[in-house]
Design a protein around this motif. Structure first.
Motif, PDB file in Angstrom:
ATOM      1  N   ARG A  59       0.803  -1.221   0.000  1.00  0.00           N
ATOM      2  CA  ARG A  59       0.000   0.000   0.000  1.00  0.00           C
ATOM      3  C   ARG A  59       0.841   1.277   0.000  1.00  0.00           C
ATOM      4  O   ARG A  59       1.273   1.711  -1.036  1.00  0.00           O
ATOM      5  CB  ARG A  59      -0.985  -0.016   1.165  1.00  0.00           C
ATOM      6  CG  ARG A  59      -2.327   0.558   0.755  1.00  0.00           C
ATOM      7  CD  ARG A  59      -3.411   0.242   1.728  1.00  0.00           C
ATOM      8  NE  ARG A  59      -3.129   0.761   3.037  1.00  0.00           N
ATOM      9  CZ  ARG A  59      -3.790   1.741   3.618  1.00  0.00           C
ATOM     10  NH1 ARG A  59      -4.786   2.314   2.970  1.00  0.00           N
ATOM     11  NH2 ARG A  59      -3.485   2.133   4.817  1.00  0.00           N
ATOM     12  N   GLU A  60       1.107   1.872   1.187  1.00  0.00           N
ATOM     13  CA  GLU A  60       1.780   3.180   1.182  1.00  0.00           C
ATOM     14  C   GLU A  60       3.299   3.079   1.196  1.00  0.00           C
ATOM     15  O   GLU A  60       3.989   4.089   1.129  1.00  0.00           O
ATOM     16  CB  GLU A  60       1.290   4.041   2.354  1.00  0.00           C
ATOM     17  CG  GLU A  60       1.764   3.594   3.733  1.00  0.00           C
ATOM     18  CD  GLU A  60       0.819   2.619   4.427  1.00  0.00           C
ATOM     19  OE1 GLU A  60       0.270   1.715   3.749  1.00  0.00           O
ATOM     20  OE2 GLU A  60       0.660   2.739   5.658  1.00  0.00           O
ATOM     21  N   PRO A 170      -2.127  -2.646  -6.371  1.00  0.00           N
ATOM     22  CA  PRO A 170      -2.139  -2.892  -4.927  1.00  0.00           C
ATOM     23  C   PRO A 170      -2.715  -4.283  -4.665  1.00  0.00           C
ATOM     24  O   PRO A 170      -3.206  -4.937  -5.585  1.00  0.00           O
ATOM     25  CB  PRO A 170      -3.090  -1.813  -4.399  1.00  0.00           C
ATOM     26  CG  PRO A 170      -4.019  -1.548  -5.540  1.00  0.00           C
ATOM     27  CD  PRO A 170      -3.246  -1.807  -6.808  1.00  0.00           C
ATOM     28  N   PRO A 334      -2.416  -3.997   4.197  1.00  0.00           N
ATOM     29  CA  PRO A 334      -2.455  -3.819   2.736  1.00  0.00           C
ATOM     30  C   PRO A 334      -3.849  -3.456   2.196  1.00  0.00           C
ATOM     31  O   PRO A 334      -3.946  -2.896   1.115  1.00  0.00           O
ATOM     32  CB  PRO A 334      -2.029  -5.185   2.207  1.00  0.00           C
ATOM     33  CG  PRO A 334      -1.298  -5.846   3.329  1.00  0.00           C
ATOM     34  CD  PRO A 334      -1.916  -5.321   4.580  1.00  0.00           C
TER      35      PRO A 334
END
Ligand code: PMV
Length: 337
Positions: A59-60, A170, A334
């Protein structure tokens, strides 16, 4: 076939596109952690894998890259605000990848300034090259106005680093091995499923560059490890179980299978000549602690890539307990948020 032939086939006339002058193209790609590993190439030049693999995106956590035209003769690269030296392996790999897209007559005709920001340790088995090349190919797609879809971008990212082809999306992504010699069927495929309670804990035990690259370790394993013959059949079984675990949200099946898969991969490389062992004493100690906590009833598993660091697998309700036992762990959700 060479990567440049495959690039020419995918881009066609667009290979002559020039960057939009003055404009800056920016893209982000998440890092990805394989739950069923990619280990071994059937074609080294094209980064074609022996087996399929399956990962989850962070994710980030990943790589953001901005491209603009560089005045002067050569590319200039900065990583987290620091200049990357032109002679370094990182720089050469980066420029070599860009050269695939600068058609021969114009090679070097558009030197690039690349500002790369990674919020993960680089070269420490945390898939920094995967997110780096996935972000780079997406920035190039914008900057050179290729208008390619994600499947084509996944194939192109694969030439930078195999696992980069899974960082275009993602969530869970399967890299299908493909059967074609030109590799046009070897790319990531996102799985349409979410698992909001799943946690990945990044346990960084050393942020130092790994002593042996995954490229070298993979080659050595395929060529010299007697255990490698068993690897493709192992992956076929593990993939089946991991797919099932994901669709049924069976955390124990996911954790057990991912952990055994990682341990088997490391066993294949420890049986190579000369052996490759990425574990540090701190890796072994953390693994022992995970196993002890599990014996006491905590649902905690791990996976390990080409480096000493571990990625822990747990569910959201156990996050406070895991973070109390491993104060350095960074929890990634996630699918949450
Ligand atoms: O994509 P590469 O060449 O950096 O190799 C990645 C290998 C592993 O991280 C160990 C496994 C995987 O599937 O990501």
């Amino acid at each position: 076939m060479k990567p440049s032939d495959a690039v020419a086939r995918i881009l066609g006339e667009r290979q002559g596109n020039l960057p939009r002058g003055g404009a800056v193209a920016t893209a982000f790609a998440p890092s990805n952690i394989a739950l069923c590993k990619y280990w071994g190439k059937r074609n080294v030049r094209l980064n074609l894998p022996v087996t399929a693999s399956l990962s989850v995106g962070l994710r980030e956590y990943g790589s953001k890259i901005s491209l603009s035209l560089q005045e002067g003769p050569a590319d200039r690269v900065e990583l987290n605000g620091q200049p990357v030296l032109p002679g370094s392996a990182f720089y050469r790999r980066f420029a070599g990848f860009l050269n695939l897209f600068r058609v021969k007559s114009e090679k070097g005709a558009w030197p690039v300034f690349a500002g790369i920001h990674m919020n993960l340790p680089v070269g420490a088995g945390l898939a920094s090259s995967a997110c780096g090349f996935a972000a780079l190919i997406q920035a190039l797609n914008q900057w050179l106005d290729w208008q390619l879809d994600e499947t084509a971008l996944s194939i192109l990212a694969r030439f930078g680093s195999g696992s980069a082809c899974r960082s275009l999306w993602p969530g869970f992504v399967e890299w299908q091995a493909g059967v074609r010699e030109d590799g046009m069927d070897s790319h990531g495929i996102p799985l349409e499923v979410v698992w909001p309670d799943l946690c990945i804990g990044l346990l960084v035990l050393s942020a130092a560059e790994k002593p042996v690259s995954s490229r070298e370790a993979m080659l050595r394993t395929v060529e010299t490890s007697r255990l490698y013959q068993q690897w493709p059949a192992r992956v076929a079984q593990d993939l089946e179980k991991i797919r099932q675990a994901i669709w049924e949200k069976d955390f124990v099946l996911l954790g057990e299978t991912a952990e055994v898969n990682a341990m088997m991969m490391h066993a294949t490389m420890r049986a190579a000549q000369p052996p490759v062992d990425y574990a540090l004493a701190s890796t072994a100690a953390a693994i022992e602690k995970i196993r002890r906590l599990r014996a006491e009833g905590l649902l905690l598993y791990f996976t390990q890539d080409a480096g000493p660091n571990l990625k822990l697998l747990y569910c959201r309700q156990d996050r406070p307990i895991v973070e109390a036992h491993f104060p350095a762990v960074v929890t990634v959700l996630p699918f949450a948020g």
